[in-house]
Structures are given as C-alpha cells and as structure tokens.
Design an enzyme around this catalytic site. Structure first.
Site, PDB file in Angstrom:
ATOM      1  N   HIS A  98      -8.401   7.271   3.582  1.00 13.69           N
ATOM      2  CA  HIS A  98      -7.804   8.552   3.195  1.00 13.69           C
ATOM      3  C   HIS A  98      -8.801   9.409   2.433  1.00 13.69           C
ATOM      4  O   HIS A  98      -9.790   8.917   1.915  1.00 13.69           O
ATOM      5  CB  HIS A  98      -6.558   8.332   2.329  1.00 13.69           C
ATOM      6  CG  HIS A  98      -6.854   7.841   0.937  1.00 13.69           C
ATOM      7  ND1 HIS A  98      -7.270   6.556   0.668  1.00 13.69           N
ATOM      8  CD2 HIS A  98      -6.821   8.477  -0.268  1.00 13.69           C
ATOM      9  CE1 HIS A  98      -7.462   6.414  -0.635  1.00 13.69           C
ATOM     10  NE2 HIS A  98      -7.211   7.580  -1.231  1.00 13.69           N
ATOM     11  N   SER A 113      -8.967   3.890  -5.477  1.00 14.56           N
ATOM     12  CA  SER A 113      -7.962   2.938  -5.910  1.00 14.56           C
ATOM     13  C   SER A 113      -7.285   2.223  -4.744  1.00 14.56           C
ATOM     14  O   SER A 113      -6.573   1.261  -4.926  1.00 14.56           O
ATOM     15  CB  SER A 113      -6.905   3.655  -6.762  1.00 14.56           C
ATOM     16  OG  SER A 113      -6.425   4.790  -6.065  1.00 14.56           O
ATOM     17  N   HIS A 159      -6.964   1.943   1.905  1.00 17.68           N
ATOM     18  CA  HIS A 159      -6.422   2.640   3.082  1.00 17.68           C
ATOM     19  C   HIS A 159      -7.262   3.896   3.352  1.00 17.68           C
ATOM     20  O   HIS A 159      -7.525   4.652   2.433  1.00 17.68           O
ATOM     21  CB  HIS A 159      -4.952   3.019   2.832  1.00 17.68           C
ATOM     22  CG  HIS A 159      -4.227   3.412   4.071  1.00 17.68           C
ATOM     23  ND1 HIS A 159      -3.244   2.641   4.647  1.00 17.68           N
ATOM     24  CD2 HIS A 159      -4.383   4.483   4.884  1.00 17.68           C
ATOM     25  CE1 HIS A 159      -2.806   3.236   5.747  1.00 17.68           C
ATOM     26  NE2 HIS A 159      -3.485   4.359   5.909  1.00 17.68           N
ATOM     27  N   GLN A 211     -33.108  10.960 -11.741  1.00 17.74           N
ATOM     28  CA  GLN A 211     -34.393  10.346 -11.414  1.00 17.74           C
ATOM     29  C   GLN A 211     -34.155   9.322 -10.322  1.00 17.74           C
ATOM     30  O   GLN A 211     -33.090   8.708 -10.269  1.00 17.74           O
ATOM     31  CB  GLN A 211     -34.958   9.673 -12.682  1.00 17.74           C
ATOM     32  CG  GLN A 211     -36.321   9.037 -12.542  1.00 17.74           C
ATOM     33  CD  GLN A 211     -36.265   7.589 -12.065  1.00 17.74           C
ATOM     34  OE1 GLN A 211     -35.236   6.933 -12.147  1.00 17.74           O
ATOM     35  NE2 GLN A 211     -37.364   7.103 -11.519  1.00 17.74           N
ATOM     36  N   CYS A 217       0.385   3.303   3.501  1.00 17.74           N
ATOM     37  CA  CYS A 217       0.753   2.790   4.819  1.00 17.74           C
ATOM     38  C   CYS A 217       2.068   3.439   5.306  1.00 17.74           C
ATOM     39  O   CYS A 217       2.929   3.780   4.501  1.00 17.74           O
ATOM     40  CB  CYS A 217       0.911   1.267   4.777  1.00 17.74           C
ATOM     41  SG  CYS A 217      -0.650   0.360   4.975  1.00 17.74           S
ATOM     42  N   GLN A 272      -9.015  13.484   0.184  1.00 20.41           N
ATOM     43  CA  GLN A 272      -8.216  14.410  -0.610  1.00 20.41           C
ATOM     44  C   GLN A 272      -8.658  15.837  -0.364  1.00 20.41           C
ATOM     45  O   GLN A 272      -9.791  16.091   0.062  1.00 20.41           O
ATOM     46  CB  GLN A 272      -8.361  14.096  -2.094  1.00 20.41           C
ATOM     47  CG  GLN A 272      -7.889  12.702  -2.458  1.00 20.41           C
ATOM     48  CD  GLN A 272      -7.902  12.498  -3.964  1.00 20.41           C
ATOM     49  OE1 GLN A 272      -7.290  13.266  -4.702  1.00 20.41           O
ATOM     50  NE2 GLN A 272      -8.611  11.478  -4.411  1.00 20.41           N
ATOM     51  N   CYS A 326       0.843  -1.201   0.000  1.00 18.74           N
ATOM     52  CA  CYS A 326       0.000   0.000   0.000  1.00 18.74           C
ATOM     53  C   CYS A 326       0.879   1.253   0.000  1.00 18.74           C
ATOM     54  O   CYS A 326       1.764   1.387   0.836  1.00 18.74           O
ATOM     55  CB  CYS A 326      -0.901  -0.014   1.228  1.00 18.74           C
ATOM     56  SG  CYS A 326      -1.734   1.555   1.514  1.00 18.74           S
ATOM     57  N   ASN A 358     -13.404   9.664  -1.298  1.00 20.73           N
ATOM     58  CA  ASN A 358     -13.978   8.667  -2.191  1.00 20.73           C
ATOM     59  C   ASN A 358     -13.773   7.331  -1.524  1.00 20.73           C
ATOM     60  O   ASN A 358     -12.636   6.904  -1.387  1.00 20.73           O
ATOM     61  CB  ASN A 358     -13.178   8.648  -3.499  1.00 20.73           C
ATOM     62  CG  ASN A 358     -13.955   9.230  -4.631  1.00 20.73           C
ATOM     63  OD1 ASN A 358     -15.129   9.549  -4.506  1.00 20.73           O
ATOM     64  ND2 ASN A 358     -13.291   9.362  -5.754  1.00 20.73           N
ATOM     65  N   HIS A 373     -21.782  22.578   5.379  1.00 20.36           N
ATOM     66  CA  HIS A 373     -22.468  21.288   5.290  1.00 20.36           C
ATOM     67  C   HIS A 373     -21.594  20.280   4.547  1.00 20.36           C
ATOM     68  O   HIS A 373     -20.624  20.650   3.883  1.00 20.36           O
ATOM     69  CB  HIS A 373     -23.830  21.436   4.595  1.00 20.36           C
ATOM     70  CG  HIS A 373     -23.747  21.924   3.176  1.00 20.36           C
ATOM     71  ND1 HIS A 373     -23.596  23.252   2.848  1.00 20.36           N
ATOM     72  CD2 HIS A 373     -23.788  21.255   1.994  1.00 20.36           C
ATOM     73  CE1 HIS A 373     -23.561  23.392   1.527  1.00 20.36           C
ATOM     74  NE2 HIS A 373     -23.668  22.194   0.980  1.00 20.36           N
ATOM     75  N   HIS A 418      -4.306   0.355   7.968  1.00 21.34           N
ATOM     76  CA  HIS A 418      -4.792   0.120   6.617  1.00 21.34           C
ATOM     77  C   HIS A 418      -6.250  -0.364   6.602  1.00 21.34           C
ATOM     78  O   HIS A 418      -6.971  -0.166   5.625  1.00 21.34           O
ATOM     79  CB  HIS A 418      -3.875  -0.939   5.971  1.00 21.34           C
ATOM     80  CG  HIS A 418      -4.175  -1.221   4.538  1.00 21.34           C
ATOM     81  ND1 HIS A 418      -3.715  -0.423   3.521  1.00 21.34           N
ATOM     82  CD2 HIS A 418      -4.905  -2.219   3.947  1.00 21.34           C
ATOM     83  CE1 HIS A 418      -4.147  -0.923   2.355  1.00 21.34           C
ATOM     84  NE2 HIS A 418      -4.857  -2.003   2.589  1.00 21.34           N
TER      85      HIS A 418
END
Ligand SMILES: [Zn+2]
Ligand SMILES: [Zn+2]
Ligand SMILES: [Zn+2]
Length: 342
Positions: free
Chosen positions: A168, A163, A166, A325, A55, A170, A52, A155, A298, A115
């Site tokens: 994290h 991807s 671990h 929708q 890590c 951004q 990783c 994400n 928010h 991790h």
C-alpha cells in the site's frame, strides 16, 4: 600534486533540484563496519492475513470494514495527519513565532488485495492499475479548490517504519507546497527563467550522454542514480518526455511507468537478496491551477540499506548537524544496480 578524482578524493556534490550539497568520501568505502546490524527476516507473508487492517473484508481500527476489493482500494486514512474541516487561522508573535492552519486530505491506497505482494512481485498489468489509481486521485484531489499539493508516496518495509507489510501507499493532499518540493519548485523555476529550458530535461540529456549513473530504462522512463544522491542506492525515475504531472501520461506511458517501477524494485530486491525497504514518491506540478511548465514529473526512491540486507545507513551526527555524507559514489551504486539485473 595528484590530480583531483571523483573516484578517490573527498568532495562535495551540488544538488541543483534542492540547492543543497552532499559530502562524498569514496576513500572510506573499505573501512570496516562495527556498527548496528539489522535482523534480517525472510518470513513469507501469507496471501491473506486475518489480522491485517488492509486485507479485503477485514475490519479497520474504528470498526469500518474493507470491501472485498479485487484491484486497488482507496480509503481516507483513519488517523489522518491532515483534515479538510480544519478552521482557517493563523498565529503570529513578531517574526519568530508563526503558525498557520493547514487543511488537507490523507488517503491510503491498497495496491492489491493480496497481502504478500510487493511492487516487485506484482505484474506490470497489476502495477498499471496502481498507476491509474494515482492518476485518478491526483485529478480528483487536485480539482478541490483548497488542495494545491499532492504527495503520492510509499513507505516499504519495517526498516522504513512501515507498520503493515500489505502492499500500500499513501496520498497526502494539502493547501501549501511542503519543504522538499518547495525547494525543487524554486530551483526549477529559477533555472527555467535563466536558461529558457527545463532543469530535468537538460540533466537527462547529460546523463544519457555519459550513462555512468544509468540503471535501466524503457520507451518512456529512465531510472538513474542522480549525481547528487544522498542515500547509498538512491534512484530517480524520470519521464523521458517533458511532462509536468501524472495526468499528462498517455495510455502507453502509464504502462511504461508501471514497467519501470517493476524494474527498479526488482533490481533492489536482487541487490541484497531481500525485499528491499525504501520510501518512494512522486514530485509533480502543484495543483493550484497554474500550468507550471518548469515542473518535470519524476519519482525519488530513498532506500536505507548500505552494504547488505542487515546494514543500513544512518543519517546522524555530522549529517544531522551539517550535511548529508556518503562513501560509495553514485557511479559505484549505479554499477551495482546495473549488475543486479532484474
Ligand atoms: Zn493484508
Ligand atoms: Zn523537462
Ligand atoms: Zn523531486
């Protein structure tokens, strides 16, 4: 003639933050599913993964080695989408071909050295360190003269294209306010001018009265499925007190924010008994030096799952060409999330 009911009849709902509409089709919730089923894997992640790049102590692409960090760890993204040294420039041919240079800084925030953790599995004390890091980054990057917008986001999960498992997030900091917060900025300021009050403070008051879309809360924060939610189990987390940014949080409120994030992500994990994928991020005032009283701090959680750990919602067809929708109503989703306990 039967009376119009939100629970039964197709309708569109207005999003006052973006000025956009969402089509809601509650009568379709019983239709059989023959679409794509995602593979569900419940592999336990190891506490430390030697391969990783996040890590502690491991080498990242390009050869930089992470320190043996014990709390949160922030570094410049090795493949940053924005760079601070971009030359100033502009290209324009008439009104139709326009490009502008954009300067910025992209950073990665490791939430914890372990991790195998997720926000749902971290302690409130550990999440509080992440909140402190976000506040510090917002202040530090926001103080740079060419940085006017700071997007803090996470994400989570392979379904969202993350991807690396671990824990994290951004931070992308840049010159111009991007599309989504740009729409919200416009709506909040127009509302402020017209009503002499804050759009989200007024919305919060309505929601506290009805409680139909309420998910959970604590002393300083509330989580709810907004009336205009697009994603099936979308949640908005709002500060109960009017504040314009993460840097307005008091010591107690920072811990409250950590607490509500744990509550929301735990409910998500409980809902389909899976480590729930999502994109989440904060919207707060631009860092252009103005006060921006129209902005109300928010966070949005946009999770893709629809009816189980293996069936996701796709934004395709009509949604790409016309408008979003949904079938399950915001009220039904909120009920499910309330029942998911924590
Ligand atoms: Zn790792
Ligand atoms: Zn407000
Ligand atoms: Zn927003």
């Amino acid at each position: 003639m039967t009376e119009f009911q939100l629970t039964k009849h197709p309708h569109r709902r207005f999003n006052p933050l973006t000025g956009e509409w969402v089509l809601v089709s509650p009568h379709r919730t019983e239709r059989p599913w023959q679409g794509q089923v995602e593979e569900t894997r419940r592999e336990e992640e190891p506490v430390y993964d030697p391969h990783c790049y996040l890590c502690p102590g491991n080498a990242r692409a390009g050869g930089v080695r992470n320190p043996e960090y014990t709390g949160t760890f922030v570094f410049e993204n090795d493949f940053a989408a924005l760079r601070p040294d971009t030359p100033d420039g502009r290209l324009q041919e008439g009104e139709l071909i326009v490009a502008e240079s954009e300067r910025g800084i992209c950073r990665v925030v490791c939430f914890a050295p372990r991790h195998d953790l997720t926000i749902a599995r971290m302690s409130v004390h550990e999440i509080r360190q992440v909140v402190d890091t976000w506040v510090g980054q917002y202040q530090e990057l926001g103080a740079l003269p060419f940085i006017n917008w700071i997007q803090v986001f996470e994400n989570r999960g392979a379904l969202m294209g993350a991807s690396n498992p671990h824990p994290h997030g951004q931070i992308w900091a840049e010159e111009e306010v991007p599309n989504e917060p740009g729409k919200e900025a416009h709506s909040q300021s127009a509302y402020q001018v017209e009503n002499r009050s804050c759009l989200l403070c007024d919305y919060l008051e309505l929601e506290l009265r009805s409680r139909e879309r309420f998910v959970c809360d604590n002393d300083s924060f509330i989580a709810l499925v907004p009336f205009w939610a697009v994603w099936p189990f979308e949640i908005m987390v709002m500060s109960k007190r009017h504040m314009t940014g993460l840097d307005d949080l008091s010591d107690v409120e920072r811990t409250s924010l950590a607490g509500i994030l744990k509550q929301v992500t735990s409910r998500y994990d409980n809902l389909f008994q899976v480590s729930f994928p999502y994109t989440m991020g904060f919207h707060q005032r631009p860092t252009d030096g103005e006060a921006h009283p129209e902005w109300h701090l928010h966070a949005h959680f946009y999770p893709p799952l629809l009816r189980s750990a293996s069936v996701r919602k796709f934004m395709v067809g009509y949604e790409m060409l016309a408008m979003p929708q949904r079938d399950i109503t915001a009220e039904m989703a909120a009920q499910r999330l309330r029942d998911a306990g924590q």
